[in-house]
Motif scaffolding. Structure first.
Motif, short mmCIF file in Angstrom:
data_model
loop_
_atom_site.label_atom_id
_atom_site.label_comp_id
_atom_site.label_asym_id
_atom_site.label_seq_id
_atom_site.Cartn_x
_atom_site.Cartn_y
_atom_site.Cartn_z
N GLU A 1 53.65 50.15 42.92
CA GLU A 1 54.14 49.13 41.99
C GLU A 1 53.62 47.73 42.32
N LEU A 2 53.11 47.55 43.55
CA LEU A 2 52.53 46.26 43.93
C LEU A 2 51.02 46.20 43.68
N HIS A 3 50.41 47.30 43.34
CA HIS A 3 48.96 47.32 43.12
C HIS A 3 48.59 46.46 41.92
N GLY A 4 47.57 45.62 42.11
CA GLY A 4 47.07 44.79 41.02
C GLY A 4 47.99 43.66 40.60
N CYS B 1 46.15 44.89 51.06
CA CYS B 1 45.79 43.60 50.47
C CYS B 1 44.80 43.81 49.32
N MET B 2 43.82 44.66 49.52
CA MET B 2 42.83 44.94 48.49
C MET B 2 43.48 45.59 47.27
N ASP B 3 44.41 46.49 47.51
CA ASP B 3 45.10 47.17 46.42
C ASP B 3 45.99 46.21 45.62
N MET B 4 46.61 45.26 46.31
CA MET B 4 47.56 44.37 45.64
C MET B 4 46.88 43.30 44.78
N GLY C 1 39.23 40.37 39.78
CA GLY C 1 38.98 38.95 39.64
C GLY C 1 39.76 38.11 40.62
N GLY C 2 40.73 38.72 41.32
CA GLY C 2 41.54 38.00 42.28
C GLY C 2 40.82 37.81 43.60
N SER D 1 36.27 44.82 40.87
CA SER D 1 36.63 45.97 40.03
C SER D 1 37.92 46.58 40.52
N SER D 2 38.48 47.48 39.76
CA SER D 2 39.73 48.13 40.14
C SER D 2 39.55 48.95 41.40
#
Length: 309
Positions: free
Chosen positions: A113-116, A140-143, A147-148, A226-227
């Motif tokens: 639920e914290l991803h992206g 950290c990469m997943d969250m 573009g972040g 990218s995702s």
């Protein structure tokens, strides 16, 4: 309140020093990053005054609409990050002792639920205290949203005993790669009085060696392009990858040409790359930027810069 040299050198307190704030202003001006929804790893204290922050913003010719004096409040960084442009600000910690908004141990992967969720994640001195670094950096990469940006200000050298780890620049160059959906936008080395821009060892062609007698910090800016993929590209050090490629090439050529001995292969194929490598190694160990506690610096890999230019 004492003003430590670096963000993480203040007993058990984490926060932004003068140089840490300088880096944040620098990346805001040069790279125009969108702070949007921001997460800090741990709650970061401020080790400069609001007056100093306003003067710094002015020196960078940046707007800085500070609405709260952190020294009369909690002392934490939320007013500063808000003035940089963040809309919402969360903090994550393994304990609630500093009232973080999200209680989570980064040794364990974060929930989906914290991803992206975040446009910006700032590590101002936390990740070196987390034993399971791969889980922490992957979370950290997943969250981050595509573009972040990931912003890290973390120990590089001469801080033994401060945390579990001190980090090499190449670790971050190899983690934040296109195969993992990231790119490094800039990486700088903080010394007590100057900044050095760091080049990727893979691009330079050899290890970026440096020794010093003073504490050094890495300042990293990486963008998520990218995702997140379910498969993580595990980093390997670039000079080893190059060596493996040379050996594979030699073996491949040998099979095609019918070579019968390793000695013949080495005599035929290795001398030129070996000589090149030896020249680079010798050059990297010669004194170059012998100031400010930096005893030996590979000038192919490190270059002095003025970040306000």
């Amino acid at each position: 309140m004492p003003d430590p040299i670096f963000a993480t050198i203040s007993g058990d307190k984490m926060g932004f020093s003068r140089q840490g704030c300088e880096f944040l202003f620098h990346i805001r001006k040069r790279y125009g990053i969108a702070w949007g929804s921001t997460l800090t790893l741990g709650r970061q204290q401020m080790f400069i005054s609001p007056k100093e922050a306003r003067a710094m913003a002015e020196s960078f010719a940046l707007p800085f609409a500070l609405k709260e004096d952190w020294r009369s409040g909690t002392g934490y960084c939320e007013p500063f990050i808000s003035a940089l442009g963040a809309g919402t600000i969360d903090s994550m910690d393994a304990s609630d002792y500093e009232d973080a908004t999200i209680i989570h141990d980064l040794n364990v992967p974060v929930s989906a639920e914290l991803h992206g969720k975040y446009d910006c994640i700032i590590d101002g001195g936390t990740i070196e205290h987390v034993f399971h670094f791969p889980n922490a950096i992957r979370s950290c990469m997943d969250m981050l949203a595509p573009g972040g940006h990931y912003i890290g200000i973390t120990p590089a050298d001469n801080q033994m005993g401060h945390g579990f780890y001190q980090f090499s620049p190449e670790l971050y160059f190899r983690i934040f790669v296109p195969a993992n959906g990231f790119e490094v936008r800039t990486m700088l080395l903080q010394t007590p009085s100057e900044w050095l821009e760091i080049r990727d060892p893979e691009v330079v062609g050899h290890r970026g060696t440096l020794t010093s007698s003073t504490p050094l910090m890495l300042a990293i800016l990486a963008r998520k392009t990218s995702s997140s993929s379910s498969e993580f590209h595990i980093p390997q050090q670039s000079d080893y990858q190059n060596a493996w490629s040379i050996v594979e090439s030699i073996r491949s050529d040998s099979k095609r040409e019918g070579e019968s001995t390793i000695r013949h292969m080495v005599r035929k194929h290795v001398p030129v790359p070996l000589k090149t490598m030896l020249r680079k190694v010798v050059r990297s160990f010669s004194p170059k930027l012998g100031v400010d506690g930096l005893r030996r610096v590979d000038r192919d890999s490190y270059r002095r810069i003025r970040i306000q230019d």
